[in-house]
Design a protein around this motif. Sequence first.
Motif, PDB file in Angstrom:
ATOM      1  N   ILE A 177      -5.489  11.688  23.072  1.00 58.94           N
ATOM      2  CA  ILE A 177      -6.859  12.137  22.842  1.00 58.94           C
ATOM      3  C   ILE A 177      -6.821  13.636  22.577  1.00 58.94           C
ATOM      4  O   ILE A 177      -6.432  14.420  23.451  1.00 58.94           O
ATOM      5  CB  ILE A 177      -7.770  11.847  24.058  1.00 58.94           C
ATOM      6  N   ASP A 178      -7.202  14.016  21.374  1.00 53.76           N
ATOM      7  CA  ASP A 178      -7.269  15.429  20.993  1.00 53.76           C
ATOM      8  C   ASP A 178      -5.944  16.157  21.268  1.00 53.76           C
ATOM      9  O   ASP A 178      -5.931  17.265  21.809  1.00 53.76           O
ATOM     10  CB  ASP A 178      -8.445  16.105  21.709  1.00 53.76           C
ATOM     11  N   GLY A 179      -4.842  15.489  20.963  1.00 52.59           N
ATOM     12  CA  GLY A 179      -3.533  16.109  21.121  1.00 52.59           C
ATOM     13  C   GLY A 179      -2.974  16.105  22.533  1.00 52.59           C
ATOM     14  O   GLY A 179      -1.919  16.690  22.787  1.00 52.59           O
ATOM     15  N   ARG A 180      -3.654  15.437  23.451  1.00 56.43           N
ATOM     16  CA  ARG A 180      -3.186  15.357  24.843  1.00 56.43           C
ATOM     17  C   ARG A 180      -3.009  13.898  25.237  1.00 56.43           C
ATOM     18  O   ARG A 180      -3.753  13.034  24.786  1.00 56.43           O
ATOM     19  CB  ARG A 180      -4.179  16.041  25.790  1.00 56.43           C
ATOM     20  N   THR A 181      -2.037  13.641  26.102  1.00 54.66           N
ATOM     21  CA  THR A 181      -1.762  12.272  26.547  1.00 54.66           C
ATOM     22  C   THR A 181      -2.472  12.014  27.876  1.00 54.66           C
ATOM     23  O   THR A 181      -2.309  12.767  28.836  1.00 54.66           O
ATOM     24  CB  THR A 181      -0.248  12.047  26.713  1.00 54.66           C
ATOM     25  N   LEU A 192      -9.202   8.214  33.360  1.00 56.97           N
ATOM     26  CA  LEU A 192      -8.164   8.738  32.483  1.00 56.97           C
ATOM     27  C   LEU A 192      -7.574   9.941  33.188  1.00 56.97           C
ATOM     28  O   LEU A 192      -8.318  10.822  33.645  1.00 56.97           O
ATOM     29  CB  LEU A 192      -8.755   9.160  31.135  1.00 56.97           C
ATOM     30  N   VAL A 193      -6.248   9.988  33.293  1.00 55.99           N
ATOM     31  CA  VAL A 193      -5.570  11.094  33.979  1.00 55.99           C
ATOM     32  C   VAL A 193      -4.710  11.815  32.961  1.00 55.99           C
ATOM     33  O   VAL A 193      -3.863  11.201  32.297  1.00 55.99           O
ATOM     34  CB  VAL A 193      -4.717  10.576  35.155  1.00 55.99           C
ATOM     35  N   LEU A 194      -4.927  13.123  32.837  1.00 56.28           N
ATOM     36  CA  LEU A 194      -4.176  13.941  31.894  1.00 56.28           C
ATOM     37  C   LEU A 194      -2.732  14.041  32.339  1.00 56.28           C
ATOM     38  O   LEU A 194      -2.440  14.357  33.496  1.00 56.28           O
ATOM     39  CB  LEU A 194      -4.805  15.337  31.795  1.00 56.28           C
ATOM     40  N   GLN A 195      -1.818  13.761  31.415  1.00 59.19           N
ATOM     41  CA  GLN A 195      -0.384  13.779  31.704  1.00 59.19           C
ATOM     42  C   GLN A 195       0.221  15.128  31.311  1.00 59.19           C
ATOM     43  O   GLN A 195      -0.242  15.786  30.382  1.00 59.19           O
ATOM     44  CB  GLN A 195       0.319  12.665  30.925  1.00 59.19           C
ATOM     45  N   MET A 233     -15.610  11.910  26.659  1.00 57.54           N
ATOM     46  CA  MET A 233     -15.616  13.080  27.546  1.00 57.54           C
ATOM     47  C   MET A 233     -14.274  13.798  27.488  1.00 57.54           C
ATOM     48  O   MET A 233     -14.227  15.024  27.363  1.00 57.54           O
ATOM     49  CB  MET A 233     -15.933  12.666  28.986  1.00 57.54           C
ATOM     50  N   ALA A 234     -13.184  13.051  27.560  1.00 57.02           N
ATOM     51  CA  ALA A 234     -11.852  13.673  27.535  1.00 57.02           C
ATOM     52  C   ALA A 234     -11.648  14.433  26.219  1.00 57.02           C
ATOM     53  O   ALA A 234     -11.063  15.528  26.226  1.00 57.02           O
ATOM     54  CB  ALA A 234     -10.774  12.609  27.712  1.00 57.02           C
ATOM     55  N   ALA A 235     -12.125  13.895  25.113  1.00 58.32           N
ATOM     56  CA  ALA A 235     -11.977  14.563  23.827  1.00 58.32           C
ATOM     57  C   ALA A 235     -12.786  15.855  23.747  1.00 58.32           C
ATOM     58  O   ALA A 235     -12.400  16.791  23.046  1.00 58.32           O
ATOM     59  CB  ALA A 235     -12.405  13.616  22.699  1.00 58.32           C
TER      60      ALA A 235
END
Length: 174
Positions: free
Chosen positions: A127-131, A143-146, A167-169
Amino acid sequence: MAGTKGMQKTARDMILSLGVIMLAAGVMWLFIPHDDRAPDLKRVDYRVELLTARRAASYPVAAPEGLPSAWKATSVRFQGEESDAWHLGYHSPDGEYVAVEQSTQKPSTFIEEASQGARRTEVTEEIDGRTWRRYEGGRYDALVLQGTKGSTTVVTGTASFAQLTKMAAALKMA
């Protein structure tokens, strides 16, 4: 014969008492509000708390940018004394709850608390360059940011994964 008259009087008194009770209950029912609509949630302005958190936290604090106005911020708090804990709660356009949670607390403990017991899955999303890793639960999904060091970022709530992804994006870290 004398006993029958007493029984009739007792039955009549019980019926009259029941009638009075029903009448009182009906009057009370009339005065109780019967609005079945969900209460309007007050939108909160979190800019001051966000600035404070971004100055005080030991990690880049996440907040959404560019969400449509249908997303309503409803709660905010930063607790620097408790693992630099950042919370930002939202009411999504479909009426569900979405929260951004961050902390320097031990990741496993923090994820358990923030997601209210959701369990890790093997599904990840870019999502938006983040896993982000999916967690599924009975009450909340998350959703947990890695790949972050020093803090854990969780987007969680009762909303669908599609809303959690929106929201994460929208999150910007600063």
